[in-house]
Design a protein around this motif. Sequence first.
Motif, PDB file in Angstrom:
ATOM      1  N   SER A   1      34.790 -21.169  -8.512  1.00 41.60           N
ATOM      2  CA  SER A   1      36.295 -21.448  -8.582  1.00 41.60           C
ATOM      3  C   SER A   1      36.681 -22.965  -8.034  1.00 41.60           C
ATOM      4  O   SER A   1      37.584 -23.520  -8.506  1.00 41.60           O
ATOM      5  CB  SER A   1      37.162 -20.559  -7.736  1.00 41.60           C
ATOM      6  OG  SER A   1      36.949 -20.716  -6.458  1.00 41.60           O
ATOM      7  N   ASP A   2      35.671 -23.512  -7.419  1.00 47.60           N
ATOM      8  CA  ASP A   2      35.872 -24.915  -6.923  1.00 47.60           C
ATOM      9  C   ASP A   2      34.742 -25.821  -7.385  1.00 47.60           C
ATOM     10  O   ASP A   2      33.714 -25.912  -6.444  1.00 47.60           O
ATOM     11  CB  ASP A   2      35.919 -24.925  -5.378  1.00 47.60           C
ATOM     12  CG  ASP A   2      36.370 -26.241  -4.758  1.00 47.60           C
ATOM     13  OD1 ASP A   2      36.219 -27.152  -5.400  1.00 47.60           O
ATOM     14  OD2 ASP A   2      36.867 -26.065  -3.403  1.00 47.60           O
ATOM     15  N   LEU A   3      34.919 -26.794  -8.229  1.00 48.72           N
ATOM     16  CA  LEU A   3      33.743 -27.563  -8.700  1.00 48.72           C
ATOM     17  C   LEU A   3      33.515 -28.800  -7.805  1.00 48.72           C
ATOM     18  O   LEU A   3      32.344 -28.767  -7.592  1.00 48.72           O
ATOM     19  CB  LEU A   3      34.097 -28.193 -10.101  1.00 48.72           C
ATOM     20  CG  LEU A   3      33.168 -28.949 -10.745  1.00 48.72           C
ATOM     21  CD1 LEU A   3      31.935 -28.252 -11.190  1.00 48.72           C
ATOM     22  CD2 LEU A   3      33.734 -29.506 -12.057  1.00 48.72           C
ATOM     23  N   TYR A   4      34.178 -28.919  -7.072  1.00 42.44           N
ATOM     24  CA  TYR A   4      33.932 -30.124  -6.040  1.00 42.44           C
ATOM     25  C   TYR A   4      33.065 -29.514  -4.865  1.00 42.44           C
ATOM     26  O   TYR A   4      32.122 -29.823  -4.465  1.00 42.44           O
ATOM     27  CB  TYR A   4      35.264 -30.590  -5.389  1.00 42.44           C
ATOM     28  CG  TYR A   4      34.646 -32.143  -4.367  1.00 42.44           C
ATOM     29  CD1 TYR A   4      34.362 -33.034  -4.971  1.00 42.44           C
ATOM     30  CD2 TYR A   4      34.906 -31.807  -3.157  1.00 42.44           C
ATOM     31  CE1 TYR A   4      34.174 -34.124  -4.188  1.00 42.44           C
ATOM     32  CE2 TYR A   4      34.535 -32.842  -2.287  1.00 42.44           C
ATOM     33  CZ  TYR A   4      34.066 -34.085  -2.853  1.00 42.44           C
ATOM     34  OH  TYR A   4      33.885 -35.107  -2.019  1.00 42.44           O
ATOM     35  N   PHE A   5      33.339 -28.523  -4.485  1.00 38.09           N
ATOM     36  CA  PHE A   5      32.496 -27.628  -3.468  1.00 38.09           C
ATOM     37  C   PHE A   5      31.455 -27.083  -3.952  1.00 38.09           C
ATOM     38  O   PHE A   5      30.282 -27.653  -3.391  1.00 38.09           O
ATOM     39  CB  PHE A   5      33.477 -26.379  -3.042  1.00 38.09           C
ATOM     40  CG  PHE A   5      32.524 -25.525  -2.176  1.00 38.09           C
ATOM     41  CD1 PHE A   5      32.450 -25.945  -0.860  1.00 38.09           C
ATOM     42  CD2 PHE A   5      31.799 -24.388  -2.562  1.00 38.09           C
ATOM     43  CE1 PHE A   5      31.756 -25.174   0.151  1.00 38.09           C
ATOM     44  CE2 PHE A   5      30.998 -23.596  -1.553  1.00 38.09           C
ATOM     45  CZ  PHE A   5      31.041 -23.927  -0.246  1.00 38.09           C
ATOM     46  N   LEU A   6      30.998 -26.825  -5.189  1.00 38.08           N
ATOM     47  CA  LEU A   6      29.829 -26.654  -5.776  1.00 38.08           C
ATOM     48  C   LEU A   6      29.191 -27.926  -6.068  1.00 38.08           C
ATOM     49  O   LEU A   6      27.589 -27.996  -5.544  1.00 38.08           O
ATOM     50  CB  LEU A   6      30.171 -26.181  -7.239  1.00 38.08           C
ATOM     51  CG  LEU A   6      28.626 -25.768  -7.985  1.00 38.08           C
ATOM     52  CD1 LEU A   6      27.779 -24.669  -7.467  1.00 38.08           C
ATOM     53  CD2 LEU A   6      29.071 -25.568  -9.455  1.00 38.08           C
ATOM     54  N   SER A   7      29.676 -28.978  -6.379  1.00 36.82           N
ATOM     55  CA  SER A   7      28.954 -30.197  -6.514  1.00 36.82           C
ATOM     56  C   SER A   7      28.390 -30.840  -5.144  1.00 36.82           C
ATOM     57  O   SER A   7      27.124 -31.241  -5.248  1.00 36.82           O
ATOM     58  CB  SER A   7      29.773 -31.222  -7.088  1.00 36.82           C
ATOM     59  OG  SER A   7      30.214 -30.776  -8.522  1.00 36.82           O
ATOM     60  N   THR A   8      29.215 -30.829  -4.358  1.00 39.08           N
ATOM     61  CA  THR A   8      28.607 -31.360  -2.958  1.00 39.08           C
ATOM     62  C   THR A   8      28.132 -30.404  -1.851  1.00 39.08           C
ATOM     63  O   THR A   8      27.518 -30.893  -0.888  1.00 39.08           O
ATOM     64  CB  THR A   8      30.036 -31.997  -2.184  1.00 39.08           C
ATOM     65  OG1 THR A   8      31.084 -30.983  -1.810  1.00 39.08           O
ATOM     66  CG2 THR A   8      30.524 -33.198  -3.022  1.00 39.08           C
ATOM     67  N   GLY A   9      28.378 -29.131  -2.123  1.00 44.82           N
ATOM     68  CA  GLY A   9      27.632 -28.075  -1.238  1.00 44.82           C
ATOM     69  C   GLY A   9      26.242 -27.732  -1.824  1.00 44.82           C
ATOM     70  O   GLY A   9      25.191 -28.540  -1.625  1.00 44.82           O
ATOM     71  N   PRO A  10      26.219 -26.505  -2.669  1.00 41.11           N
ATOM     72  CA  PRO A  10      25.126 -25.998  -3.087  1.00 41.11           C
ATOM     73  C   PRO A  10      24.201 -27.117  -3.821  1.00 41.11           C
ATOM     74  O   PRO A  10      23.027 -26.996  -3.974  1.00 41.11           O
ATOM     75  CB  PRO A  10      25.342 -24.748  -4.070  1.00 41.11           C
ATOM     76  CG  PRO A  10      26.590 -24.518  -3.294  1.00 41.11           C
ATOM     77  CD  PRO A  10      27.435 -25.603  -2.765  1.00 41.11           C
TER      78      PRO A  10
END
Length: 177
Positions: A43-52
């Motif tokens: 649900s959070d593209l920025y989190f996905l991009s900068t995290g996993p």
Amino acid sequence: MSELNFDVLADQSIISQARKRAEEKYSNLSLDQIRYLKRRCKSDLYFLSTGPLEYTRLIPRLHGHLTNWMQENRGYQFRMFLEPRGHYKSTVITEADSVQMALPNIDDAVQEYPYTLGPSVKILVAHEVREKAAEFLYNITKAFTRKPLMLALWPECIPNKNEQRINKWELDLPGRD
């Protein structure tokens, strides 16, 4: 980008080693934490991009706003993104968004089509330079075969070259219809 690069990326022994290291690294996560991380990635593209996905050059003031706008306008058919070269729009819009679309939809975290399809989604990655499209596909494939947190959270999405197509022009994920 050569076929050899994809052969190395699809090498099952390397994927198995990476998966084992990822499972060891994240073995202390509880089931609730895993569920939370999966839901947040979907649900959070920025989190996905900068995290996993480990994209380290993204900044909240630019890419955070871009990903929020993308999420708010997911259901619309026609959208256009304009940013100068070198601002990582292909990284976010082509690569990270494609990975997010292909992730399983945990607890109906996302309601907009095609994000609800999970690994069954079909995505065309196109570019005026065909080798650049292959490079985007390489990075998407790398997300599912090399990124430690991705391997730990979604072992069911790890492709197997003996069962799915993994090459310069195609990537099939397990669980696809």
